[in-house]
Design a protein around this motif. Sequence first.
Motif, PDB file in Angstrom:
ATOM      1  N   ALA A  21       0.813  -1.215   0.000  1.00 33.03           N
ATOM      2  CA  ALA A  21       0.000   0.000   0.000  1.00 33.03           C
ATOM      3  C   ALA A  21       0.846   1.264   0.000  1.00 33.03           C
ATOM      4  N   SER A  22       2.095   1.197   0.474  1.00 32.02           N
ATOM      5  CA  SER A  22       2.933   2.390   0.551  1.00 32.02           C
ATOM      6  C   SER A  22       3.464   2.834  -0.821  1.00 32.02           C
ATOM      7  N   VAL A  23       3.331   1.995  -1.854  1.00 27.06           N
ATOM      8  CA  VAL A  23       3.805   2.341  -3.190  1.00 27.06           C
ATOM      9  C   VAL A  23       2.670   3.051  -3.926  1.00 27.06           C
ATOM     10  N   ASN A  24       2.951   4.260  -4.403  1.00 28.07           N
ATOM     11  CA  ASN A  24       1.920   5.013  -5.120  1.00 28.07           C
ATOM     12  C   ASN A  24       2.323   5.204  -6.579  1.00 28.07           C
ATOM     13  N   TYR A  25       1.483   5.908  -7.316  1.00 26.31           N
ATOM     14  CA  TYR A  25       1.720   6.093  -8.739  1.00 26.31           C
ATOM     15  C   TYR A  25       3.027   6.845  -9.012  1.00 26.31           C
ATOM     16  N   ALA A  26       3.377   7.801  -8.218  1.00 26.46           N
ATOM     17  CA  ALA A  26       4.609   8.568  -8.426  1.00 26.46           C
ATOM     18  C   ALA A  26       5.825   7.655  -8.303  1.00 26.46           C
ATOM     19  N   THR A  27       5.816   6.777  -7.321  1.00 24.26           N
ATOM     20  CA  THR A  27       6.931   5.842  -7.141  1.00 24.26           C
ATOM     21  C   THR A  27       7.036   4.899  -8.332  1.00 24.26           C
ATOM     22  N   ILE A  28       5.914   4.435  -8.824  1.00 23.46           N
ATOM     23  CA  ILE A  28       5.907   3.537  -9.980  1.00 23.46           C
ATOM     24  C   ILE A  28       6.435   4.267 -11.207  1.00 23.46           C
ATOM     25  N   ALA A  29       6.047   5.521 -11.401  1.00 31.08           N
ATOM     26  CA  ALA A  29       6.513   6.298 -12.545  1.00 31.08           C
ATOM     27  C   ALA A  29       8.019   6.517 -12.478  1.00 31.08           C
ATOM     28  N   ILE A  30       8.533   6.815 -11.279  1.00 31.85           N
ATOM     29  CA  ILE A  30       9.977   7.027 -11.118  1.00 31.85           C
ATOM     30  C   ILE A  30      10.739   5.735 -11.404  1.00 31.85           C
ATOM     31  N   LEU A  31      10.254   4.615 -10.912  1.00 31.13           N
ATOM     32  CA  LEU A  31      10.908   3.325 -11.166  1.00 31.13           C
ATOM     33  C   LEU A  31      10.870   2.976 -12.655  1.00 31.13           C
ATOM     34  N   ALA A  32       9.759   3.228 -13.321  1.00 30.25           N
ATOM     35  CA  ALA A  32       9.650   2.947 -14.757  1.00 30.25           C
ATOM     36  C   ALA A  32      10.609   3.830 -15.552  1.00 30.25           C
ATOM     37  N   ALA A  33      10.708   5.103 -15.201  1.00 33.90           N
ATOM     38  CA  ALA A  33      11.623   6.014 -15.886  1.00 33.90           C
ATOM     39  C   ALA A  33      13.071   5.567 -15.690  1.00 33.90           C
ATOM     40  N   ALA A  34      13.407   5.146 -14.469  1.00 40.43           N
ATOM     41  CA  ALA A  34      14.769   4.675 -14.203  1.00 40.43           C
ATOM     42  C   ALA A  34      15.074   3.413 -15.017  1.00 40.43           C
ATOM     43  N   ILE A  36      13.700   2.504 -17.939  1.00 37.34           N
ATOM     44  CA  ILE A  36      13.833   2.882 -19.355  1.00 37.34           C
ATOM     45  C   ILE A  36      15.157   3.598 -19.596  1.00 37.34           C
ATOM     46  N   LEU A  37      15.531   4.498 -18.699  1.00 38.55           N
ATOM     47  CA  LEU A  37      16.803   5.198 -18.821  1.00 38.55           C
ATOM     48  C   LEU A  37      17.972   4.214 -18.736  1.00 38.55           C
ATOM     49  N   GLY A  38      17.891   3.251 -17.843  1.00 38.60           N
ATOM     50  CA  GLY A  38      18.950   2.246 -17.709  1.00 38.60           C
ATOM     51  C   GLY A  38      19.088   1.391 -18.948  1.00 38.60           C
ATOM     52  N   ILE A  39      17.962   0.998 -19.514  1.00 36.88           N
ATOM     53  CA  ILE A  39      18.006   0.206 -20.751  1.00 36.88           C
ATOM     54  C   ILE A  39      18.611   1.036 -21.878  1.00 36.88           C
ATOM     55  N   GLY A  40      18.235   2.299 -21.970  1.00 37.82           N
ATOM     56  CA  GLY A  40      18.779   3.170 -23.019  1.00 37.82           C
ATOM     57  C   GLY A  40      20.278   3.358 -22.889  1.00 37.82           C
ATOM     58  N   ILE A  41      20.754   3.613 -21.690  1.00 37.74           N
ATOM     59  CA  ILE A  41      22.195   3.796 -21.475  1.00 37.74           C
ATOM     60  C   ILE A  41      22.936   2.489 -21.732  1.00 37.74           C
ATOM     61  N   GLY A  42      22.377   1.387 -21.283  1.00 39.86           N
ATOM     62  CA  GLY A  42      23.007   0.085 -21.529  1.00 39.86           C
ATOM     63  C   GLY A  42      23.118  -0.229 -23.010  1.00 39.86           C
ATOM     64  N   THR A  43      22.073   0.088 -23.754  1.00 45.15           N
ATOM     65  CA  THR A  43      22.094  -0.138 -25.200  1.00 45.15           C
ATOM     66  C   THR A  43      23.129   0.757 -25.861  1.00 45.15           C
ATOM     67  N   LEU A  44      23.232   1.985 -25.416  1.00 46.61           N
ATOM     68  CA  LEU A  44      24.210   2.912 -25.972  1.00 46.61           C
ATOM     69  C   LEU A  44      25.624   2.375 -25.791  1.00 46.61           C
ATOM     70  N   PHE A  45      25.952   1.907 -24.590  1.00 44.81           N
ATOM     71  CA  PHE A  45      27.298   1.381 -24.336  1.00 44.81           C
ATOM     72  C   PHE A  45      27.535   0.063 -25.063  1.00 44.81           C
ATOM     73  N   ALA A  46      26.530  -0.761 -25.165  1.00 48.99           N
ATOM     74  CA  ALA A  46      26.694  -2.059 -25.818  1.00 48.99           C
ATOM     75  C   ALA A  46      26.850  -1.918 -27.318  1.00 48.99           C
ATOM     76  N   SER A  47      26.241  -0.901 -27.915  1.00 43.88           N
ATOM     77  CA  SER A  47      26.305  -0.750 -29.364  1.00 43.88           C
ATOM     78  C   SER A  47      27.449   0.149 -29.803  1.00 43.88           C
ATOM     79  N   ASP A  48      28.234   0.666 -28.889  1.00 39.36           N
ATOM     80  CA  ASP A  48      29.368   1.508 -29.251  1.00 39.36           C
ATOM     81  C   ASP A  48      30.394   0.659 -29.979  1.00 39.36           C
ATOM     82  N   THR A  49      30.701   1.042 -31.222  1.00 38.22           N
ATOM     83  CA  THR A  49      31.640   0.265 -32.021  1.00 38.22           C
ATOM     84  C   THR A  49      33.066   0.731 -31.834  1.00 38.22           C
ATOM     85  N   GLY A  50      33.252   1.827 -31.141  1.00 33.04           N
ATOM     86  CA  GLY A  50      34.614   2.307 -30.975  1.00 33.04           C
ATOM     87  C   GLY A  50      35.259   2.536 -32.325  1.00 33.04           C
ATOM     88  N   GLY A  51      34.599   3.280 -33.168  1.00 35.84           N
ATOM     89  CA  GLY A  51      35.003   3.435 -34.557  1.00 35.84           C
ATOM     90  C   GLY A  51      36.356   4.072 -34.746  1.00 35.84           C
TER      91      GLY A  51
END
Length: 178
Positions: A21-34, A36-51
């Motif tokens: 019950a202590s988890v509200n919509y704001a907490t869920i939104a913050i966790l979802a944003a974190a 998505i941001l983590g997946i995006g940063i991870g993808t960026l580092f994983a796809s870096d070809t070091g050209g």
Amino acid sequence: MRRKSGRSTVTDKKPFAFLPASVNYATIAILAAALILGIGIGTLFASDTGGGENNVSSSIQIDQKAPNPDICVQYGASAMVMDARLFVTLRPFKVYVSQPNMRPGCVLRQSNWAVLEQRNLVTGDQVRDCRQKLNTFGFTGDLGNSPAISCIYQSEDAQNFFINQPGAVNAPTNTEQF
């Protein structure tokens, strides 16, 4: 004493009933944003070809480095050319290999040899000899500035072991024939 019915009403349901019950919509939104941001940063580092200059990690980079890239892509395929010398001694029997020299090159389709003939880079005798052996031409260096042209043989024994792995996507078969 009256017994409560086992049925619940619509107002009894709580959103995300599996969360405390202590988890509200704001907490869920913050966790979802974190997340998505983590997946995006991870993808960026994983796809870096070091050209960098010492790293070739895609066929696009090979195409760009090929001599005369417009001609190479239109009339053949870009290639990595490796020059190495082999020394074989008989007593004792040993094989020695020199340090390979890697450079960009191009392999022309048999139907496009006219590109070399029009520029007087190969003679009719060279074309005839190469055609009789069912080979094709490959070159390194700029076509306008003394390229190194060779009649090269397509090895049927050469295999791309990356393609034939379980789960790998098969390459189109029309690109295999030159």
